[in-house]
Design a protein around this motif. Structure first.
Motif: not given
Length: 128
Positions: A8-9, A31-34, A41-46, A64-72
């Motif tokens: 959750v971000v 829920i595994v993290g926030e 968010a990128v760090e926690r996703f990793e 949010g848009e940039a976060t989506i792009r980096v994660v994807r």
């Protein structure tokens, strides 16, 4: 059956806590993290590799848009559901073009959030 693992971000702690509390009673969701901003968010996703990231669009450090792009870019199969207060086709279009699997208004009802999580987990897109 394994639970759907959620990250959750949102930059508002009370909103994050509310979403977590809402999802906590579901037996098929864990829920595994926030995180409180896009960089975190990128760090926690990793670190956590959740099944789904619930992501606010308006955040500090990395929106949010940039976060989506980096994660994807790093994880092409990542499933991201955008939660936003902004009701607009342009915002939804930008999120989906960036790679979001779902787009949901924060004013949506509890069952709509749960249905969206389950639909996206099953491999479908959902925009409400």
């Amino acid at each position: 059956m394994a639970a759907i693992r959620i990250l959750v971000v949102d930059d508002h702690p009370m909103l994050r806590e509310g979403i977590i509390a809402l999802l906590a009673s579901e037996t098929d969701i864990e829920i595994v993290g926030e995180a409180g901003d896009g960089v975190e968010a990128v760090e926690r996703f990793e670190q956590l590799r959740p099944d789904i990231m619930l992501l606010d669009m308006q955040m500090p450090r990395l929106d949010g848009e940039a976060t989506i792009r980096v994660v994807r870019e790093r994880h092409p199969k990542a499933k991201i559901v955008v939660l936003t207060t902004y009701d607009g086709d342009v915002q939804a279009s930008r999120a989906l073009k960036a790679g979001a699997s779902g787009y949901l208004l924060k004013s949506s009802l509890r069952h709509e959030l749960l249905d969206t999580i389950r639909e996206v987990y099953a491999g479908r897109r959902r925009v409400l």
